[in-house]
Design a protein around this motif. Structure first.
Motif, short mmCIF file in Angstrom:
data_model
loop_
_atom_site.label_atom_id
_atom_site.label_comp_id
_atom_site.label_asym_id
_atom_site.label_seq_id
_atom_site.Cartn_x
_atom_site.Cartn_y
_atom_site.Cartn_z
N LYS A 80 0.84 -1.20 0.00
CA LYS A 80 0.00 0.00 0.00
C LYS A 80 0.87 1.25 0.00
O LYS A 80 0.63 2.20 -0.75
N ARG A 81 1.91 1.24 0.84
CA ARG A 81 2.80 2.41 0.90
C ARG A 81 3.50 2.61 -0.44
O ARG A 81 3.65 3.73 -0.92
N ALA A 82 3.91 1.50 -1.05
CA ALA A 82 4.57 1.59 -2.36
C ALA A 82 3.61 2.20 -3.38
O ALA A 82 4.01 3.04 -4.20
N GLY A 83 2.36 1.79 -3.34
CA GLY A 83 1.36 2.34 -4.25
C GLY A 83 1.14 3.82 -4.01
O GLY A 83 1.02 4.62 -4.95
N ASP A 84 1.07 4.21 -2.73
CA ASP A 84 0.88 5.63 -2.40
C ASP A 84 2.06 6.46 -2.89
O ASP A 84 1.89 7.56 -3.43
N HIS A 88 4.04 5.69 -5.36
CA HIS A 88 4.04 5.73 -6.83
C HIS A 88 3.07 6.80 -7.33
O HIS A 88 3.38 7.56 -8.25
N ALA A 89 1.89 6.85 -6.72
CA ALA A 89 0.91 7.87 -7.11
C ALA A 89 1.47 9.26 -6.85
O ALA A 89 1.28 10.19 -7.66
N TRP A 90 2.16 9.42 -5.72
CA TRP A 90 2.77 10.71 -5.41
C TRP A 90 3.85 11.05 -6.44
O TRP A 90 3.95 12.19 -6.90
N TRP A 91 4.66 10.04 -6.79
CA TRP A 91 5.72 10.27 -7.78
C TRP A 91 5.12 10.72 -9.11
O TRP A 91 5.65 11.62 -9.77
N MET A 92 4.02 10.14 -9.51
CA MET A 92 3.37 10.54 -10.75
C MET A 92 2.97 12.01 -10.73
O MET A 92 2.91 12.66 -11.77
N ARG A 93 2.69 12.54 -9.55
CA ARG A 93 2.24 13.93 -9.43
C ARG A 93 3.41 14.91 -9.33
O ARG A 93 3.25 16.08 -9.68
N HIS A 94 4.55 14.46 -8.80
CA HIS A 94 5.60 15.41 -8.44
C HIS A 94 6.95 15.22 -9.14
O HIS A 94 7.83 16.07 -9.00
N ALA A 95 7.13 14.13 -9.85
CA ALA A 95 8.44 13.86 -10.45
C ALA A 95 8.41 14.16 -11.94
O ALA A 95 7.54 13.66 -12.67
#
Lengths: 513, 114
Positions: free
Chosen positions: A113-117, A119-126
């Motif tokens: 779950k943390r990995a998924g969270d 990844h979603a954050w990375w999609m928004r900020h990287a």
């Protein structure tokens, strides 16, 4: 290239050029969007890279995905501060890679779950989330209080040519929101206009529509990125409608055309709150905040001379900066005096005209809250339920920590409302912790008390004596002595282990053979 | 499961030789012959596809209806649920995944050429 902004501050350079492969293996929209870009922060070109024994000062690739990402991620890029988990790493990039190391490859459901969270954050900020095969710099962008944090490094890319690297040394910088947002706005306007003039492709129309929609976004849409809890946001709205006059300004975010330029103190406060904060704590904190706007508000003349908005240094570690700021403050105040055994932190805070108030919170992870501003009485709130605040030494550390925020973490209008806890911006917290340690244990006091020992402080009893004399905690003192170089790492570990063993023996949990 | 409707069509920007100002990340030579197979066995996520071969992850993009090109990606670029699925299917090992994830902040051992 078209330059938006000033490379000496923040800039994005863009150019559209002909696709050298005439559209092979690409959609028409992608091919027509072929171009180049570079990102600049304080004269550092984050897109300068070296490969095949040549350097290049711009990235050449399809620009449509980058532009689309800027539009889709506009809300989180410019408004989302908190990371997927509370952490103690410095920049967003550091926190991300630290998390990757821990969670990936782990099939525990919580880790997944943390990995998924993340990844979603990375999609928004990287920036690399949008590269679609291009060699993009390893750049992250997010909001931190009234700044945009840009962090970068040099993670390897599979398939990049041998020896390929971006030449900017890994780092982090903080820009006022407007410095970044206005540049991105201009760039998006120009780029979407150029593309739609070139062709009426649906992808280009969609991009232009997306850019136009940024003008129509409500403040609430952006605010949810900074304060994700809908109940908290509702409470903020309720309070805004109830209060009047000067107090009402505590709830008004400053909006620019396409973004929230400055958060209201009430908003700022809950940006660093736990996502699970209870409504009792929300009401308690809002009550305390509004109380600070009553009576004689604003900094004392002494505090006004010292307080400033000091973003984290781009070139120094946060703890290094914290140490230096503490030393400067002590020198400015003429402390410690020759007869002092310890720094009287309450007296320092009173001298600066800062109020101290206990505020009982259900959330035991909140150590304290720092509040200040032109229209607020500077105040440190201390949560007696935090384990650290139960002892006087821990409470003193909290006061010194919050003092650092009041002195150096001011934002727009000299305002500050920051909860110190696991969700606070890590770099700012690291600086404040280092500040507190040096403020309470300056070298003069350490030397003064160490002179009473027969040799270097290498036994638990030595640390206890020093901690008692300076009215600090055992482990805080131990850590600080190691950071000052008075003991080495091996000694520190030996003392820590010995102290733990003594504690276990005395509690009866361990018995000798 | 093989989807016969998808066809691999390379983008020269991902093929050797690498050109300044023109190329992206390159597909290794060994993957050229396996590209269709990697694509056929790939997993859909949104509008992209993710494939794996020889311990390396690939991402596919549909540039025209039914025509896909791809390029290698770092393991952090692959949705974690897909990584976990491949680990369980033993199509990749933890060692391979973690090796390519570790950030490599390369020290500047040589000054830039200018």
């Amino acid at each position: 290239m078209k330059c938006f902004g000033n490379p000496a501050i923040f800039a994005l350079k863009l150019d559209f050029i002909a696709d050298p492969d005439q559209g092979q293996g690409a959609s028409l929209a992608h091919s027509l969007s072929w171009g180049s870009f570079s990102i600049w922060s304080h004269e550092t070109n984050l897109c300068d890279y070296r490969a095949s024994n040549r350097t290049c000062d711009q990235v050449a690739w399809y620009l449509l995905p980058l532009l689309g990402w800027l539009v889709r991620s506009w809300g989180p890029l410019l408004h989302e501060e908190r990371l997927p988990v509370a952490g103690d790493s410095g920049s967003a990039r550091q926190a991300y890679w630290s998390a990757q190391h821990r969670v990936l490859g782990d099939n525990d459901p919580q880790a997944l779950k943390r990995a998924g969270d993340w990844h979603a954050w990375w999609m928004r900020h990287a920036l690399r989330a949008t590269r679609e095969g291009g060699i993009f710099p390893d750049v992250f962008m997010r909001r931190v209080q009234d700044y945009i944090e840009i962090s970068w490094g040099n993670q390897e890319l599979p398939g990049a040519p041998e020896g390929c690297f971006f030449t900017a040394h890994p780092g982090v910088r903080y820009h006022p929101v407007a410095e970044v947002a206005n540049v991105l706005c201009s760039a998006l306007d120009w780029a979407s206009s150029m593309l739609t003039e070139q062709s009426d492709l649906p992808e280009f129309r969609a991009l232009a529509d997306g850019v136009r929609r940024l003008d129509q976004c409500s403040s609430e849409e952006w605010l949810r990125w900074f304060v994700p809890g809908s109940e908290v946001r509702r409470a903020l709205q309720d309070w805004e409608q109830r209060v009047t006059g000067k107090v009402a300004t505590l709830f008004v975010d400053v909006r620019a055309e396409r973004y929230l330029a400055h958060y209201a103190p009430a908003t700022l406060m809950f940006g660093a709150a736990s996502p699970e904060i209870g409504m009792h704590d929300v009401e308690t904190l809002l009550q305390a905040l509004t109380t600070t706007s009553h009576g004689s508000a604003g900094d004392s003349s002494l505090l006004g001379e010292l307080a400033q908005a000091l973003p984290l240094s781009a070139t120094r570690e946060a703890y290094d900066e914290g140490y230096e700021l503490a030393i400067e403050l002590l020198e400015g105040l003429g402390l410690p005096q020759p007869a002092d055994a310890a720094v009287n932190i309450e007296e320092v805070i009173n001298r600066l005209g800062i109020a101290i108030q206990d505020v009982v919170l259900d959330d035991r992870t909140v150590r304290g809250v720092a509040i200040a501003g032109d229209d607020l009485t500077p105040t440190v709130l201390v949560n007696p339920r935090h384990p650290m605040n139960r002892a006087s030494s821990g409470r003193r550390f909290t006061l010194a920590h919050e003092l650092c925020h009041i002195l150096y973490d001011r934002g727009y209008g000299q305002r500050l409302a920051l909860i110190s806890g696991p969700w606070a911006p890590p770099g700012v917290e690291q600086r404040a912790n280092a500040f507190a340690a040096m403020l309470l244990m300056p070298c003069e006091l350490v030397n003064r008390h160490c002179a009473r020992l027969d040799g270097p402080p290498v036994r638990p009893d030595d640390i206890r004596m020093l901690a008692q004399a300076m009215q600090t905690g055992f482990y805080a003192t131990l850590e600080h002595l190691c950071n000052l170089g008075r003991i080495d790492q091996a000694d520190k570990e030996a003392i820590r282990t010995e102290a733990l063993n003594e504690s276990e023996l005395s509690s009866g949990s361990v018995t000798t053979a | 499961m093989i989807d016969s409707a998808i066809c691999y069509e390379p983008n020269p920007k991902h093929k050797e030789p690498w050109h300044h100002g023109r190329s992206g990340t390159l597909c290794p030579r060994w993957s050229w012959e396996q590209a269709q197979q990697i694509l056929d066995q790939s997993v859909v996520e949104g509008q992209q596809r993710y494939g794996v071969a020889e311990g390396m992850a690939f991402k596919g993009h549909e540039h025209m209806l039914g025509r896909w090109h791809g390029h290698p990606v770092a393991w952090n670029e692959v949705p974690p649920a897909i990584v976990n699925r491949w680990l369980q299917e033993r199509r990749v090992t933890r060692r391979e995944v973690k090796r390519l994830r570790f950030p490599e902040d390369l020290e500047l051992v040589l000054r830039p050429l200018r």
